[in-house]
Design a protein around this motif. Structure first.
Motif, PDB file in Angstrom:
ATOM      1  N   ARG A   5       0.964  -1.093   0.033  1.00 56.02           N
ATOM      2  CA  ARG A   5      -0.016  -0.111   0.033  1.00 56.02           C
ATOM      3  C   ARG A   5       0.697   1.293  -0.064  1.00 56.02           C
ATOM      4  NH1 ARG A   5      -5.092  -1.560   1.075  1.00 56.02           N
ATOM      5  NH2 ARG A   5      -5.761   0.561   1.746  1.00 56.02           N
ATOM      6  N   SER A   6       2.193   0.875   0.404  1.00 53.64           N
ATOM      7  CA  SER A   6       3.019   1.929   0.328  1.00 53.64           C
ATOM      8  C   SER A   6       4.360   1.832  -0.165  1.00 53.64           C
ATOM      9  CB  SER A   6       3.142   2.641   1.925  1.00 53.64           C
ATOM     10  OG  SER A   6       4.207   3.700   1.860  1.00 53.64           O
ATOM     11  N   ALA A  22       2.700   2.044  -9.438  1.00 55.08           N
ATOM     12  CA  ALA A  22       1.747   2.720  -9.013  1.00 55.08           C
ATOM     13  C   ALA A  22       0.300   1.844  -9.383  1.00 55.08           C
ATOM     14  CB  ALA A  22       1.619   4.354  -9.615  1.00 55.08           C
ATOM     15  N   ASP A  28      -6.294   3.683  -2.504  1.00 52.97           N
ATOM     16  CA  ASP A  28      -5.577   4.426  -1.537  1.00 52.97           C
ATOM     17  C   ASP A  28      -4.239   4.451  -1.284  1.00 52.97           C
ATOM     18  OD1 ASP A  28      -5.921   2.000  -0.328  1.00 52.97           O
ATOM     19  OD2 ASP A  28      -6.721   2.877   1.637  1.00 52.97           O
ATOM     20  N   ARG A  30       0.103   4.640  -1.963  1.00 53.73           N
ATOM     21  CA  ARG A  30       1.025   5.716  -2.160  1.00 53.73           C
ATOM     22  C   ARG A  30       2.174   5.264  -2.515  1.00 53.73           C
ATOM     23  NH1 ARG A  30      -0.877   9.896  -3.647  1.00 53.73           N
ATOM     24  NH2 ARG A  30       1.219  10.915  -3.356  1.00 53.73           N
ATOM     25  N   VAL A  32       6.159   7.047  -3.294  1.00 48.62           N
ATOM     26  CA  VAL A  32       7.137   8.016  -3.274  1.00 48.62           C
ATOM     27  C   VAL A  32       8.322   7.801  -4.176  1.00 48.62           C
ATOM     28  CG1 VAL A  32       8.662   9.495  -1.688  1.00 48.62           C
ATOM     29  CG2 VAL A  32       6.297   8.789  -0.969  1.00 48.62           C
ATOM     30  N   ASP A  55      -2.157  10.747  -9.363  1.00 50.99           N
ATOM     31  CA  ASP A  55      -2.643  10.946  -7.875  1.00 50.99           C
ATOM     32  C   ASP A  55      -2.165  10.042  -6.949  1.00 50.99           C
ATOM     33  OD1 ASP A  55      -4.072   8.838  -9.202  1.00 50.99           O
ATOM     34  OD2 ASP A  55      -5.660   9.041  -8.048  1.00 50.99           O
ATOM     35  N   ARG A  56      -1.418   8.966  -7.308  1.00 54.48           N
ATOM     36  CA  ARG A  56      -0.913   8.152  -6.361  1.00 54.48           C
ATOM     37  C   ARG A  56       0.604   8.317  -5.897  1.00 54.48           C
ATOM     38  NH1 ARG A  56      -3.455   3.054  -9.130  1.00 54.48           N
ATOM     39  NH2 ARG A  56      -4.589   4.632 -10.251  1.00 54.48           N
ATOM     40  N   VAL A  57       1.091   8.950  -6.776  1.00 54.47           N
ATOM     41  CA  VAL A  57       2.970   9.181  -6.746  1.00 54.47           C
ATOM     42  C   VAL A  57       3.078  10.387  -6.291  1.00 54.47           C
ATOM     43  CG1 VAL A  57       4.709   9.100  -8.252  1.00 54.47           C
ATOM     44  CG2 VAL A  57       2.755   7.513  -8.811  1.00 54.47           C
ATOM     45  N   ASP A  58       4.143  10.794  -5.463  1.00 52.69           N
ATOM     46  CA  ASP A  58       4.717  11.838  -5.154  1.00 52.69           C
ATOM     47  C   ASP A  58       6.235  11.741  -5.652  1.00 52.69           C
ATOM     48  OD1 ASP A  58       5.756  14.370  -3.861  1.00 52.69           O
ATOM     49  OD2 ASP A  58       5.746  13.363  -2.088  1.00 52.69           O
ATOM     50  N   ARG A  76       7.502   9.581   6.918  1.00 52.98           N
ATOM     51  CA  ARG A  76       7.028   8.859   5.749  1.00 52.98           C
ATOM     52  C   ARG A  76       7.534   7.585   5.903  1.00 52.98           C
ATOM     53  NH1 ARG A  76       6.790  13.125   0.977  1.00 52.98           N
ATOM     54  NH2 ARG A  76       5.444  11.794   0.043  1.00 52.98           N
TER      55      ARG A  76
END
Length: 168
Positions: A5-6, A22, A28, A30, A32, A55-58, A76
């Motif tokens: 999920r992360s 992604a 929901d 994420r 990074v 929308d899911r990627v920083d 994080r």
């Protein structure tokens, strides 16, 4: 494999792997992704938008050895999965950060670790080979992981990846 999920990615480049990672996330989830070069990050963000996963990627711009400590300071993580595909000279350092930021049972994948077989050449002065050999030394000394390397063969020759699981 772990129901991630992360996800932490070190080395975005154009976003190809980022898109696949992604797409595997739940709605929901994420991701990074750390990228040293602003131009690469710009291209990656455009590709992520076209793929419908932005929308899911920083995408974090800056050298990973500078941005990884900031991720830790910001709380994080923990990350379920880390994918490392960046400058090979720093892979051992990235791996140590992935262990620090990972969760028990999490997975770490490091790409391009066979280097066409040259990784077995102890006398090599190629920075990528030296960095990869250092990675294997760090992994072997890390009691919190179980790991293996898997060789791959394809149109670009043979290479491989390291697969590690953090101790539960």
């Amino acid at each position: 494999m772990v129901g991630a999920r992360s996800i932490l990615e070190v080395g975005t480049l154009g976003g190809y792997s980022t898109i696949w990672l992604a797409r595997a996330l739940p709605a929901d989830g994420r991701l990074v992704s750390l990228e040293a070069e602003p131009r690469h990050a710009e291209v990656a963000v455009a590709n992520l938008e076209r793929a419908g996963v932005a929308d899911r990627v920083d995408v974090v711009v800056g050298k990973a050895l500078d941005t990884l400590p900031r991720l830790a300071e910001e709380g994080r993580g923990p990350f379920d999965l880390a994918f490392i595909d960046a400058d090979k000279q720093s892979n051992a350092d990235y791996f140590q950060w992935a262990v620090r930021l990972g969760r028990p049972g999490g997975v770490i994948v490091v790409d391009n670790v066979v280097r066409g077989g040259s990784v077995v050449d102890e006398g090599s002065d190629d920075a990528a080979v030296v960095g990869t050999r250092r990675l294997f030394e760090v992994v072997a000394a890390e009691p919190r992981v179980v790991a293996t390397a898997v060789q791959t063969v394809g149109s670009k020759g043979h290479d491989g990846f390291l697969l590690a699981v953090l101790d539960q």
